[in-house]
Design a protein around this motif. Structure first.
Motif, PDB file in Angstrom:
ATOM      1  N   SER A 159      24.466  23.785 -61.935  1.00 23.99           N
ATOM      2  CA  SER A 159      25.092  22.491 -62.220  1.00 23.99           C
ATOM      3  C   SER A 159      26.384  22.366 -61.413  1.00 23.99           C
ATOM      4  CB  SER A 159      25.416  22.405 -63.704  1.00 23.99           C
ATOM      5  OG  SER A 159      26.449  23.315 -64.003  1.00 23.99           O
ATOM      6  N   GLN A 162      29.064  24.789 -62.577  1.00 26.02           N
ATOM      7  CA  GLN A 162      28.788  26.181 -62.199  1.00 26.02           C
ATOM      8  C   GLN A 162      29.032  26.388 -60.704  1.00 26.02           C
ATOM      9  OE1 GLN A 162      28.634  28.210 -64.400  1.00 26.02           O
ATOM     10  NE2 GLN A 162      27.658  27.322 -66.195  1.00 26.02           N
ATOM     11  N   ASP A 189      32.447  16.126 -64.806  1.00 28.31           N
ATOM     12  CA  ASP A 189      32.614  15.374 -66.033  1.00 28.31           C
ATOM     13  C   ASP A 189      33.841  15.848 -66.805  1.00 28.31           C
ATOM     14  OD1 ASP A 189      30.536  13.508 -66.073  1.00 28.31           O
ATOM     15  OD2 ASP A 189      29.111  15.124 -66.400  1.00 28.31           O
ATOM     16  N   THR A 191      34.460  16.871 -69.871  1.00 31.07           N
ATOM     17  CA  THR A 191      34.473  18.108 -70.651  1.00 31.07           C
ATOM     18  C   THR A 191      34.395  19.334 -69.748  1.00 31.07           C
ATOM     19  OG1 THR A 191      32.072  17.955 -70.991  1.00 31.07           O
ATOM     20  CG2 THR A 191      33.466  17.080 -72.724  1.00 31.07           C
ATOM     21  N   VAL A 192      33.781  19.184 -68.560  1.00 33.11           N
ATOM     22  CA  VAL A 192      33.675  20.298 -67.620  1.00 33.11           C
ATOM     23  C   VAL A 192      34.978  20.427 -66.815  1.00 33.11           C
ATOM     24  CG1 VAL A 192      32.307  21.270 -65.739  1.00 33.11           C
ATOM     25  CG2 VAL A 192      31.187  19.950 -67.533  1.00 33.11           C
ATOM     26  N   GLN A 195      37.328  22.626 -68.552  1.00 29.36           N
ATOM     27  CA  GLN A 195      36.967  24.041 -68.407  1.00 29.36           C
ATOM     28  C   GLN A 195      37.487  24.604 -67.086  1.00 29.36           C
ATOM     29  OE1 GLN A 195      32.696  24.077 -68.611  1.00 29.36           O
ATOM     30  NE2 GLN A 195      32.592  23.366 -70.719  1.00 29.36           N
TER      31      GLN A 195
ATOM     32  N   LEU B 275      35.452  22.607 -74.803  1.00 28.40           N
ATOM     33  CA  LEU B 275      34.067  22.624 -75.231  1.00 28.40           C
ATOM     34  C   LEU B 275      33.292  23.525 -74.267  1.00 28.40           C
ATOM     35  CD1 LEU B 275      32.396  21.003 -77.287  1.00 28.40           C
ATOM     36  CD2 LEU B 275      31.998  19.339 -75.497  1.00 28.40           C
ATOM     37  N   GLY B 276      32.461  24.421 -74.793  1.00 27.53           N
ATOM     38  CA  GLY B 276      31.693  25.300 -73.921  1.00 27.53           C
ATOM     39  C   GLY B 276      30.486  24.591 -73.349  1.00 27.53           C
ATOM     40  N   GLY B 277      29.895  25.171 -72.326  1.00 26.57           N
ATOM     41  CA  GLY B 277      28.625  24.660 -71.796  1.00 26.57           C
ATOM     42  C   GLY B 277      28.733  23.321 -71.114  1.00 26.57           C
ATOM     43  N   GLU B 278      27.580  22.796 -70.753  1.00 30.27           N
ATOM     44  CA  GLU B 278      27.503  21.530 -70.048  1.00 30.27           C
ATOM     45  C   GLU B 278      26.372  20.705 -70.661  1.00 30.27           C
ATOM     46  OE1 GLU B 278      27.362  22.176 -65.828  1.00 30.27           O
ATOM     47  OE2 GLU B 278      28.759  23.843 -66.018  1.00 30.27           O
ATOM     48  N   PRO B 279      26.362  19.383 -70.384  1.00 30.35           N
ATOM     49  CA  PRO B 279      25.285  18.571 -70.953  1.00 30.35           C
ATOM     50  C   PRO B 279      23.916  19.112 -70.520  1.00 30.35           C
ATOM     51  CG  PRO B 279      26.977  17.178 -69.983  1.00 30.35           C
ATOM     52  CD  PRO B 279      27.316  18.594 -69.619  1.00 30.35           C
ATOM     53  N   ARG B 294      26.311  22.855 -77.972  1.00 32.20           N
ATOM     54  CA  ARG B 294      27.719  22.850 -77.565  1.00 32.20           C
ATOM     55  C   ARG B 294      28.650  22.571 -78.738  1.00 32.20           C
ATOM     56  NH1 ARG B 294      28.575  18.770 -72.806  1.00 32.20           N
ATOM     57  NH2 ARG B 294      30.304  20.146 -72.248  1.00 32.20           N
TER      58      ARG B 294
END
Lengths: 326, 328
Positions: A159, A162, A189, A191-192, A195, B275-279, B294
């Protein structure tokens, strides 16, 4: 706790492009410092010269551009005096860079493990097995889950988030002193993005990295920068600490930019607007480049291009009529 | 003003695309881009549609205009059902429903002058004689703040912000009632975004326009919307009046999105656990609640059963098994 000398000292950098319309001064006299263990945000709108400043530091200015003046002092030594071979040894080793579009910066026909290993094999003369072990380790450090398996993935199998982690792993492979990150979260995005910004902050703390973070997003600057450099139409117009720049901007452009972001004040009234548009760099007016859009312009702004000079302690601006703090 | 019947009413709208998989691309599966979406927008109001890339918000915007055909569901525009409407009748209605695109570079034909671009919808719909059309184009561009000498120029001669104004003029040329604006700001610089937000607000007030405003930027959504719908993996997971959604978000995904919005001031940085992970991929949606892998608050039921969009307060809907605030 910062050292006395900056990691990188950019002095009077000029990068020009030869075009049909004449010489375009895309970066015009940029001057600022980047420190170890700190994040310097380089902000401005598209075409202001921020990405080109970073490419100039890497000595990767695309044709028909060229660096025509200035100094890039790296630990006191001018990068502009280095040979192509010396620059190749520095790039990816002491100075690393990540870009906005990880998909176009990764080679689609090699696994990510191969691409991280290549950095180690080139700069560190690492053996195949050793480089692969280091690659897995680096992927785990940047939070790629199941790194031992993902190391054999191709870029298209990952993704966007990643891939950006892979770019960071590659950039950090040789433990650089300076990381230049050009819009590293713009394609991601919300939320990413958080991170990746948190990851960048953690890596910087752990490794005492100097980071030059290039972004158009004032939110990203507010979230992660210690110092901020604001560029407008090829010029550095303001330099200061993030806290001071956001609370008491000195340049009218910075002040207007901050006011035009929705959500600073609740409510649905009209947003503050900077009228007009950025001037064409090949037909720059005399005097200050922001004058035509400025609500504080005075007569001297029409004739004299203001130099970047201290307005308050540790806070520089290029303006004849700076904003007076309330 | 808000007591009127909705101009647009969408119910159970589902859109899927065929996707080829497997070695010889033989296996065809359907990717559900929009999955059972229901909402309505009242005249003169703006529904903000927010979500991350791939959540289906752009497909939904196009499906509402029937630019992509839905698999099932209903779209009522001013009381008329659009799904299954014959092409001729649809064309006539289309004048009243327009789209503003994200990319002001790719959405204007580089070989047409600005006057031709803005005048084309008038010609297509056969509105007015040539001289009347020209006057309308001039008036529209003046309204958008584009100088008169721009009429004979080509798109490449304009900046991104000016091109977006030209795109807006084209959408408004035929005097629509309803406009879908699909990320109209995301290709623009911050200082130009504010100009376009203000322009759209003025136009809405002056012309009584109704908007479906699609964006990923929460700050923009909060500023322009009367009501907000949050999408995740093809579904609306929360819908509420703007002030409610931003002050009392119910769905854990909405809460995470709000927490992800960067600070506007370095003195107010928050320490946070992102928030962990991705959609997940819409081809392999997780069982149960699509957000549960998630979700920091997921429990057993979320892994097995998909929560329906249900009331959790006044005009406030959320697709989550967690109890509404104040009832637990």
């Amino acid at each position: 706790m910062s050292p006395a000398e900056p990691l990188l000292r950019i002095q009077g950098l000029c990068t020009r492009f030869e075009t049909d319309e004449g010489e375009v001064p895309a970066v015009d006299g940029a001057t600022f410092d980047v420190w170890a263990g700190r994040t310097t945000g380089l902000v401005g709108e598209s075409g202001c010269g921020k990405s080109l400043t970073a490419l100039s530091v890497m000595r990767l200015v695309p044709e028909p551009g060229r660096i025509c003046a200035g100094k890039l002092l790296w630990h006191g030594e001018d990068l502009l005096a280095k040979s192509a071979e010396e620059m190749r040894k520095l790039r990816g080793d002491r100075i690393a860079m990540v870009f906005q579009e990880p998909m176009t910066s990764l080679n689609p026909v090699f696994t990510i493990g191969d691409q991280i290993s290549e950095v180690l094999r080139y700069h560190r003369d690492a053996g195949r097995g050793d480089a692969r072990r280091r690659a897995v380790d680096l992927l785990a450090q940047v939070g790629v889950p199941d790194a031992g398996r993902r190391v054999d993935d191709f870029p298209h199998q990952l993704s966007g988030g990643q891939r950006q982690r892979v770019m960071l792993a590659m950039a950090l492979a040789c433990d650089p002193e300076l990381l230049i990150a050009d819009e590293p979260t713009t394609a991601l995005d919300a939320t990413v993005q958080v991170q990746i910004l948190e990851l960048l902050a953690r890596l910087q703390r752990e490794r005492q990295l100097g980071v030059l973070l290039i972004t158009h997003d004032l939110g990203v600057v507010a979230e992660s920068c210690d110092e901020v450099v604001v560029m407008y139409a090829g010029r550095v117009v303001e330099v200061g600490s993030a806290a001071e720049l956001f609370s008491t901007p000195a340049h009218p452009y910075t002040a207007a930019l901050l006011r035009s972001v929705p959500g600073r004040e609740r409510g649905r009234g009209p947003l503050e607007v900077i009228p007009g548009a950025v001037p064409n760099l090949s037909r720059l007016p005399p005097g200050c480049r922001f004058r035509a859009r400025c609500d504080r312009a005075i007569s001297v702004c029409e004739t004299v291009d203001p130099p970047l000079e201290p307005k308050r302690a540790g806070h520089l601006a290029a303006c004849h009529a700076p904003v007076i703090p309330p | 003003m808000t007591s009127e019947a909705p101009l647009i009413e969408v119910s159970d709208l589902t859109v899927s695309y065929p996707v080829r998989r497997g070695v010889l691309s033989r296996a065809v599966e359907r990717l559900k881009a929009v999955d059972g979406v229901t909402f309505s927008v009242r005249r003169g109001e703006t529904l903000g549609l927010v979500g991350e890339s791939g959540c289906g918000k752009s497909t939904l915007g196009r499906a509402v205009l029937r630019l992509v055909e839905p698999d099932r569901g209903s779209i009522r525009f001013d009381g008329r059902e659009l799904v299954g409407l014959a092409a001729g009748a649809m064309r006539a209605l289309r004048r009243r429903m327009q789209l503003i695109f994200q990319d002001p570079y790719g959405s204007l034909d580089p070989r047409m002058t600005v006057a031709e671009i803005v005048g084309e919808p008038l010609a297509v719909h056969g509105l007015g004689r040539r001289s009347e059309r020209n006057r309308r184009v001039e008036a529209l561009l003046a309204q958008m703040g584009i100088e008169r000498d721009a009429l004979r120029r080509y798109p490449h001669e304009f900046s991104g912000g000016q091109r977006q104004r030209i795109g807006i003029a084209r959408a408004l040329a035929v005097r629509p009632d309803f406009v879908v604006a699909d990320e109209p700001l995301s290709a623009l610089d911050v200082s130009i975004q504010a100009q376009i937000v203000n322009l759209l607000a003025d136009l809405q007030r002056g012309l009584g326009l109704t908007f479906l405003f699609i964006a990923h930027d929460l700050r923009v959504i909060e500023h322009v919307s009367t009501e907000v719908a949050v999408m995740y993996l093809g579904r609306i997971v929360e819908r509420a009046p703007t002030a409610t959604l931003f002050s009392r978000p119910h769905h854990p995904y909405t809460q995470a999105l709000l927490a992800s919005a960067p600070a506007t001031d370095p003195r107010h940085r928050r320490v946070r656990a992102p928030l962990g992970g991705e959609p997940p991929s819409a081809l392999d949606p997780p069982p149960g609640c699509p957000f549960h892998p998630r979700c920091p608050q997921a429990f057993d039921r979320c892994r097995l059963e998909r929560p329906a969009l249900a009331s959790v307060g006044a005009q406030h809907l959320s697709a989550c098994f967690l109890a509404p605030p104040g009832t637990a």
